[in-house]
Enzyme design. Structure first.
Site, short mmCIF file in Angstrom:
data_model
loop_
_atom_site.label_atom_id
_atom_site.label_comp_id
_atom_site.label_asym_id
_atom_site.label_seq_id
_atom_site.Cartn_x
_atom_site.Cartn_y
_atom_site.Cartn_z
N ARG A 1 72.50 -45.25 32.93
CA ARG A 1 73.80 -46.08 32.99
C ARG A 1 75.23 -46.23 33.59
NH1 ARG A 1 73.86 -49.61 27.48
NH2 ARG A 1 74.77 -51.46 29.05
N CYS A 2 75.14 -44.80 33.66
CA CYS A 2 76.64 -44.27 34.87
C CYS A 2 76.24 -44.10 36.31
CB CYS A 2 76.93 -42.87 33.22
SG CYS A 2 78.22 -41.88 34.07
N ASN A 3 77.30 -44.51 36.50
CA ASN A 3 77.82 -44.67 37.98
C ASN A 3 77.89 -43.19 38.16
OD1 ASN A 3 77.67 -46.06 40.45
ND2 ASN A 3 79.37 -45.22 40.40
#
Length: 115
Positions: free
Chosen positions: A12-14
């Protein structure tokens, strides 16, 4: 690069997704550890941080509400590590390990230093 790279990853972390893409583009074979599902042990986390040259305070996510809820602002290193193991959302990501070293890839391009 050929070889492998282990990434402690949050999809979920860019920044984590970008680091994983850089690993794949380098030709390395990524070993993806979704650390929220499979957090490192206390000793594993201590080793990762030491190998990356980081103090626990440098690798804890200060903006997470659990950080404030647990009163970690003045916590010592061992308390921070214990909190990160118990609440892996507190671990800054991504951490990448290769044969060339260990790095907290923030920004994601820092992963290139170990590829």
């Amino acid at each position: 690069m050929t070889g492998s790279a282990t990434i402690y990853h949050n999809p979920r972390c860019n920044t984590s997704r970008t680091a994983l893409k850089l690993i794949e583009e380098s030709g390395a074979v990524p070993n993806v550890i979704r650390y929220l599902d499979t957090p490192p042990t206390h000793d594993e986390l201590r080793t990762l941080l030491a190998d990356a040259g980081l103090e626990p305070r440098q690798a804890v996510r200060h903006r997470e509400s659990i950080y404030k809820d647990l009163g970690l602002a003045d916590a010592d290193a061992e308390t921070l590590i214990a909190a990160m193991v118990q609440h892996p959302i507190l671990i800054e990501r991504p951490i990448v390990v290769t044969e060339k070293g260990t790095v907290l890839a923030r920004p994601a391009e820092k992963v290139l230093t170990v590829l």
